[in-house]
Design an enzyme around this catalytic site. Structure first.
Site, PDB file in Angstrom:
ATOM      1  CG  ASP A 213      50.846   5.343  57.253  1.00  0.00           C
ATOM      2  OD1 ASP A 213      51.514   6.115  57.968  1.00  0.00           O
ATOM      3  OD2 ASP A 213      51.059   4.127  57.189  1.00  0.00           O
ATOM      4  CG  HIS A 218      56.090   6.226  54.481  1.00  0.00           C
ATOM      5  ND1 HIS A 218      56.790   5.103  54.104  1.00  0.00           N
ATOM      6  CD2 HIS A 218      55.406   5.873  55.610  1.00  0.00           C
ATOM      7  CE1 HIS A 218      56.533   4.116  54.956  1.00  0.00           C
ATOM      8  NE2 HIS A 218      55.698   4.561  55.868  1.00  0.00           N
ATOM      9  CB  ILE A 233      60.875   3.629  52.186  1.00  0.00           C
ATOM     10  CG1 ILE A 233      60.224   3.666  53.583  1.00  0.00           C
ATOM     11  CG2 ILE A 233      62.387   3.595  52.278  1.00  0.00           C
ATOM     12  CD1 ILE A 233      60.524   2.447  54.428  1.00  0.00           C
ATOM     13  N   GLY A 236      54.489   0.101  53.131  1.00  0.00           N
ATOM     14  CA  GLY A 236      54.324  -1.310  52.843  1.00  0.00           C
ATOM     15  C   GLY A 236      52.922  -1.635  52.355  1.00  0.00           C
TER      16      GLY A 236
END
Length: 320
Positions: A213, A218, A233, A236
């Site tokens: 990903d 990120h 961040i 998830g």
């Protein structure tokens, strides 16, 4: 007569719901499995953890490393464009405004540590929320060599700015799902059965992105700031991996094959380097969990893990 909302939205629900995805294949190796395990914190606190070393090393002569159940959530994301939604005709959205809302996973057999799977995907739901659209993508994965069904992922994503395509917003519902896939839960008010604390690394998102990903949210500070965050961040699904690993370690003695299904609802972002505290309540055959960021005292994830067999000692203690 079409409503004014229909004239504004670029989303065409008929085109979206009638779209047929081409089957795709994902081939992975033990190296991919080990990198994923490290990406969700395995052996992060203790490099010789007896319940986690087998995720990254052939401990005690085991022929294959063991696979965390959340590894299968990578299968739908192995496409070069993520979930493949950018190719869906009639669905128009800004990729920077996509939010991953929920993830549901069913595991039907032991996950091999290497191999090739065939993914068959479909749009399982499309919901108009006014300013946003909710899309549910269901992906069933099969072992290419034998044709056996391996797992199913249902990814729920919020596409901000893609709503307003219907006269009224129908409530979000699971009514089309099989009865055994419906389990509404709430976080108990009682003390947790188990609490597990895990500190993420400052480089956690950079490590997890190696599993496929590569969303710059990120990793790229400027992209993160455009999206409203002070810095990149954590994914998830990375946080979901931390929580599921805590459940497997706490209730399955580190055996990942004990897990039947997993559900996670993403509530808030996590910054790499923060401490995750996962509170778990045993409600056999499920473990209800809630993960909080210790530094901010905020819940970031909640859900449940259904386990094939709860150890009798835990079950008895929970019912005394």
């Amino acid at each position: 007569m079409a409503s004014s909302r229909n004239s504004v939205s670029k989303t065409d629900p008929k085109l979206v719901l009638s779209h047929k995805f081409a089957e795709d294949e994902v081939t992975y190796s033990e190296r991919d499995v080990a990198i994923y395990a490290l990406g969700v914190g395995a052996c992060g606190a203790d490099a010789v953890d007896t319940k986690e070393l087998h995720y990254v090393y052939h401990r005690d002569g085991q022929p294959f490393i063991k696979v965390l159940p959340t590894f299968v959530c990578l299968y739908p994301f192995k496409k070069s464009n993520g979930l493949g939604l950018v190719d869906v005709p009639g669905l128009h959205y800004d990729t920077k405004l996509l939010l991953h809302g929920q993830q549901y996973i069913e595991v039907y057999r032991s996950i091999p540590s290497s191999g090739t799977v065939v993914n068959k995907a479909s749009i399982a739901g499309l919901h108009d929320k006014g300013k946003a659209a909710i899309v549910e993508l269901e992906t069933t994965s099969y072992l290419k060599e034998t044709g056996e069904i391996l797992c199913m992922n249902r990814s729920t994503v919020f596409l901000r700015g893609a709503g307003g395509f219907s006269d009224s917003s129908k409530p979000y519902s699971y009514t089309a799902y099989p009865a055994n896939q419906i389990f509404r839960f709430s976080i108990p008010k009682s003390e947790p059965t188990v609490v597990y604390e895990d500190r993420t690394q400052n480089s956690q998102a950079l490590l997890y992105r190696l599993s496929g990903d590569y969303n710059p949210l990120h990793s790229d500070p400027s992209i993160a700031q455009i999206a409203g965050f002070t810095r990149p961040i954590q994914h998830g699904l990375c946080t979901l991996g931390f929580a599921a690993r805590a459940v497997v370690k706490s209730f399955c003695n580190g055996d990942p094959t004990a897990v039947k299904n997993i559900f996670g609802r993403f509530l808030l972002h996590v910054y790499p380097g923060e401490t995750l505290v996962t509170e778990m309540w045993l409600q056999a055959p499920r473990v209800i969990y809630q993960t909080k960021v210790k530094e901010r005292n905020q819940a970031v994830l909640s859900g449940y893990v259904e386990i094939k067999q709860i150890p009798s000692s835990l079950y008895n203690n929970n019912n005394n």
